[in-house]
Each structure stands twice: as structure tokens, then as C-alpha cells.
Design an enzyme around this catalytic site. Structure first.
Site, PDB file in Angstrom:
ATOM      1  N   GLU A 171     -14.758 -53.274 -43.925  1.00 38.12           N
ATOM      2  CA  GLU A 171     -13.357 -53.832 -44.589  1.00 38.12           C
ATOM      3  C   GLU A 171     -12.490 -53.536 -44.171  1.00 38.12           C
ATOM      4  O   GLU A 171     -12.204 -52.258 -44.607  1.00 38.12           O
ATOM      5  CB  GLU A 171     -13.922 -53.651 -45.479  1.00 38.12           C
ATOM      6  CG  GLU A 171     -15.421 -54.394 -46.368  1.00 38.12           C
ATOM      7  CD  GLU A 171     -14.811 -54.092 -48.154  1.00 38.12           C
ATOM      8  OE1 GLU A 171     -15.703 -55.048 -48.475  1.00 38.12           O
ATOM      9  OE2 GLU A 171     -14.008 -53.721 -48.838  1.00 38.12           O
ATOM     10  N   GLU A 355     -21.683 -58.498 -49.105  1.00 39.35           N
ATOM     11  CA  GLU A 355     -21.136 -58.006 -50.050  1.00 39.35           C
ATOM     12  C   GLU A 355     -20.887 -58.619 -51.017  1.00 39.35           C
ATOM     13  O   GLU A 355     -19.608 -59.723 -50.974  1.00 39.35           O
ATOM     14  CB  GLU A 355     -20.125 -56.747 -49.989  1.00 39.35           C
ATOM     15  CG  GLU A 355     -20.748 -55.518 -49.274  1.00 39.35           C
ATOM     16  CD  GLU A 355     -19.335 -54.074 -49.884  1.00 39.35           C
ATOM     17  OE1 GLU A 355     -18.038 -54.625 -50.128  1.00 39.35           O
ATOM     18  OE2 GLU A 355     -19.171 -53.612 -48.615  1.00 39.35           O
TER      19      GLU A 355
END
Length: 442
Positions: A171, A355
Site C-alpha cells: 500500500e 486484502e
């Protein structure tokens, strides 16, 4: 609320892979095993940064309970275990001396996955920067790509032969913008110049790591970016403009750098003057070819115009049901990103949902209907995306177990497995059993 029946393995293509994810600092217990200090330890000990000033010193004690935790993943019927390596556990100062106990731990952990038939999907960096590097500016420092490349090479010399996949950095938006512009994560800066440089150096570090691993003959290398559906709060031109700018920063900047070798104009209008000199030269390695892209997706964001200062947007509360994090439940966004990303950036490159999950204030004696409902809606969004041509090859749920949720401490529970943070006892929730029913079939 009626409990839905989750999609089963047989509902997906035959080669589709299923898994769960965790990250090192959130579960291992960072005060153990010779790990060095990180900027998260400092951030948590400062002011009101983290709920109850909690940190990852003990977390879920995965360092000592990893065998039982891997058994839970195996018994779930998962194919993939997406985990991360702690830079500070392996190299306590970020450079130089190696903590043998840290490398030995990951050596045993990976062998344990393989012994249970799990594919080890490693992430090299999931947010815990060694303090010694943070003291030198961390991601703002132009030397970070070299430091990260050295770390990557050392790790892969020991572990790379047994890893199914590797992503350098989890991320990038969180590592850079959330942490250096909004100040919500370590190092807690609110500095536009620091944010611009961190955003670029994160991508440059990613590219250098890919080069290092390719030189070692490694395959199945990817990137993991997070996405948030950007929706205008109303039909006004100002809200639409704010939404476009938010989308460019959050959802387009990193993909554009990785796959198009440039940054979006809507981002450069605010950041270009703060980027490193001759930053364009780094696209030669930032765009190093990848074998897959991972998408982390949880929610949407409603946007209206902000204070007038760039980037001039602000979030507005939306009408949909929300998770314990206050995030709206919007599975349509996952379908959008899977299809849009393939059409706009990646083509036929394999995609993985790396995710997806929800925080819920649950206990193990509850039916856990909210989480099951969330997973059902998002897994069905994946099925629709596949039907619409997205090259989606796997789905990985976040998270295996309740853990340290960064600035929210131990308050927010994302786990399929409940963790009592006093006794550290693990107890699978109804959502774990619901997934296992479908994942273990066939």
C-alpha cells in the site's frame, strides 16, 4: 439478519486461489527476538497518535505461536498465506548488522507453510521502518531505494528460493500520503514536500527491489496497491472536481507510475514542484515488468470541496451501512477496480485481491453475520468481475486474526479468528467456519 452462504471454491475458475493475510508488526510481537526499534514504536509513544498508546510489542505473540497459527490457515482450506517480513527484525538498524534470530524465524515460518501445503506470499515492507533509517529521513531520503535494494538482496539470498510470490511494499499510498501528508500513520508528518518525495521514493524503492530479485532469477513478483472508490458527495462541479483529484492521488498515482511511467496531471499540479530533481529518470526502474498486481479494497469515500488549498477536498459521511472503522460497505467499488484496472493499466496481467475484509466489534460467541455478509458481497463482486473479463486469479481475506490495527490499537477487529489480547487465546469465528465450508470443498 439472515446469514448468507458464501461462494465456494467450486464457484470460481478451477485455478483460482484463496488465502488470508497478516503483517509482521501487527501480529509477531516486536519487542521479542532481537528486532530493532521502528518508527511505529515512536509514533505510538507520542501524544494521542494511537488508541491508548498501544503498540506492537507483544501483539498476538505470533513469534512463539506461529505453528498453531499456520495450522489455522491450513484448516481453513487456504491456498495462500500472504505475510510480511519485518525489516527491523532482520536488520535492526536498517543497514549493516543482521539479526540472525530474525532470519531464522522467517526461515522456519516459510518451511512451516510449505509443510502445510501453503503458498508463501511475502511482502518485504508493511510499514515498520527501522528507527535508524527514520532518523535519516526515512522515505523522504533519496537514499531509500538503495537501502531497500540492499535489504531485499540480503533477504532473498536466504529466503527467496522458497517464496511463491513477493511484493516489495504494501500500500504505497499509506506509506507515503497517509503518513507524510495526512499524518495519521508513522512518521506522522503533515508536509507536502515530504509527501511528494515519499510517494516517489516508495515507487523507486519498489522498482529497485524488483530489479534485485530479477537478477536472482526470481519469478512471480508483483505490486500491492490500495484502492478506495471515490464518489462525489453531490452533483456540483466543485464536488466532482474534488472527487477527481482524490481519485488521482489515491487510485491513479501509483498505478500510473508503475504501468505508464508518468504521474497524473491532477497530482502533478500540486506535487511536481516538490518532487526530486530529475525524478522522471527513475521511471526506467519503477516500470520494471511485473508478473501480477494485487488490489487491496475495503470501502468508498464521498468527496466535496475542501478549504480551497490544494488538494481541496474533504470527506463527507455517506448513507450506506458501515463497519467498525466507520467505512461504508460498497462492494461495487471492488468490481469497478478489478475491471477498470485491467482495461486502463494492466491488460491481461493476473490480478489478485490481496486484502479485503471488515472490522466488527464481535466476540467469538456471536454469529458474526456482519462479516460473513461483507465477505459474501465482495466475493460475489469478484465473480461478476471475472464474468466481465477481469483476469482475477485469487482472493485473499484480511485478516487471519484480530491484531494490532495501527493507529486504532487493538480496538478494531478484522480477524476471522478472535484473539483474546489478555490470554492470547485464538478462537475461530463463524466467518472462519463459513469460509472453511466452501474453501475445503473440492
Amino acid at each position: 439478519m439472515t446469514t448468507p452462504t458464501l461462494p465456494a471454491r467450486s464457484d470460481f475458475p478451477q485455478d483460482f486461489l484463496l488465502g488470508v493475510a497478516t503483517s509482521a508488526y501487527q501480529i509477531e510481537g516486536h519487542a521479542q527476538g532481537g528486532a530493532g526499534q521502528t518508527h511505529w514504536d515512536t509514533f505510538a509513544a507520542t501524544g494521542n497518535n494511537v488508541t491508548r498508546a498501544e503498540n506492537g510489542a507483544l501483539a498476538c505473540d505470533h513469534l512463539n505461536r506461529w505453528e498453531d497459527d499456520l495450522d489455522l490457515i491450513r484448516d481453513l482450506g487456504a491456498d495462500i498465506y500472504r505475510f510480511s517480513l519485518s525489516w527491523a527484525r532482520i536488520m535492526p538498524e536498517g543497514r549493516g548488522a543482521v539479526n540472525k534470530a530474525g532470519l531464522d524465524f522467517y526461515d522456519r515460518l516459510i518451511d512451516g507453510m510449505l509443510a502445510r501445503g501453503l503458498r508463501p506470499a511475502a511482502t518485504l515492507y508493511h510499514w515498520e521502518l527501522p528507527s535508524a533509517l527514520a532518523d535519516q529521513g526515512g522515505w523522504v531520503n533519496g537514499d531509500m531505494p538503495n537501502w531497500f535494494a540492499d535489504y531485499t538482496d540480503l533477504v532473498m539470498a536466504r529466503l527467496g528460493d522458497r517464496l511463491w510470490s513477493v511484493a516489495p511494499i504494501n500500500e504505497p499510498w499509506c506509506v507515503s500520503w497517509l503518513s507524510h501528508f495526512e499524518g495519521h500513520h508513522a512518521p506522522g508528518l503533515r508536509d507536502i514536500r515530504a509527501a511528494a518525495r515519499a510517494m516517489h521514493h516508495v515507487l523507486s524503492s519498489h522498482g529497485r527491489a524488483i530489479e534485485v530479485m530479477r537478477a536472482r532469477g526470481m519469478r512471480n513478483l508483483g505490486a500491492v496497491c490500495n484502492f478506495e472508490a471515490a464518489l462525489p458527495a453531490d452533483g456540483s462541479p466543485a464536488s466532482k472536481a474534488a472527487t477527481a483529484r482524490y481519485d488521482a492521488i489515491y487510485n491513479q498515482f501509483f498505478l500510473s507510475g508503475l504501468f505508464h511511467g508518468r504521474y497524473p496531471d491532477l497530482v502533478l499540479e500540486g506535487l511536481e514542484q516538490h518532487l526530486p530533481q530529475n525524478y522522471q529518470d527513475d521511471f526506467a526502474h519503477i516500470t520494471a515488468p511485473l508478473d501480477w498486481l494485487g488490489l487491496n479494497y475495503y470501502t468508498c469515500k464521498r468527496l466535496s470541496a475542501g478549504c480551497g488549498i490544494w488538494p481541496n477536498y474533504q470527506g463527507v459521511e455517506g448513507p450506506l451501512p458501515k463497519t467498525q472503522m466507520g467505512w461504508e460497505i460498497y462492494p461495487e467499488g471492488l468490481h469497478h477496480f478489478l475491471t477498470h484496472t485491467a482495461k486502463t493499466y494492466t491488460g491481461d496481467l493476473p490480478l489478485y485481491v490481496t486484502e479485503n475484509g471488515m472490522a466488527n466489534d464481535d466476540t467469538p460467541d456471536q454469529p458474526d453475520v456482519a462479516r460473513i455478509t461483507y465477505l459474501d458481497a465482495h466475493m460475489r463482486a469478484c465473480l461478476r468481475a471475472i464474468e466481465d473479463g477481469a483476469p482475477l486469479k485469487g482472493y485473499i481475506a484480511w485478516s487471519l486474526m484480530d491484531n494490532y490495527e495501527w493507529a486504532f490499537g487493538y480496538e478494531k477487529r478484522f480477524g476471522l479468528v478472535h484473539v483474546d489480547f489478555d490470554s492470547l487465546q485464538r478462537q475461530p469465528k463463524a466467518s472462519y467456519h463459513a469460509l472453511a465450508q466452501g474453501w475445503r470443498a473440492g
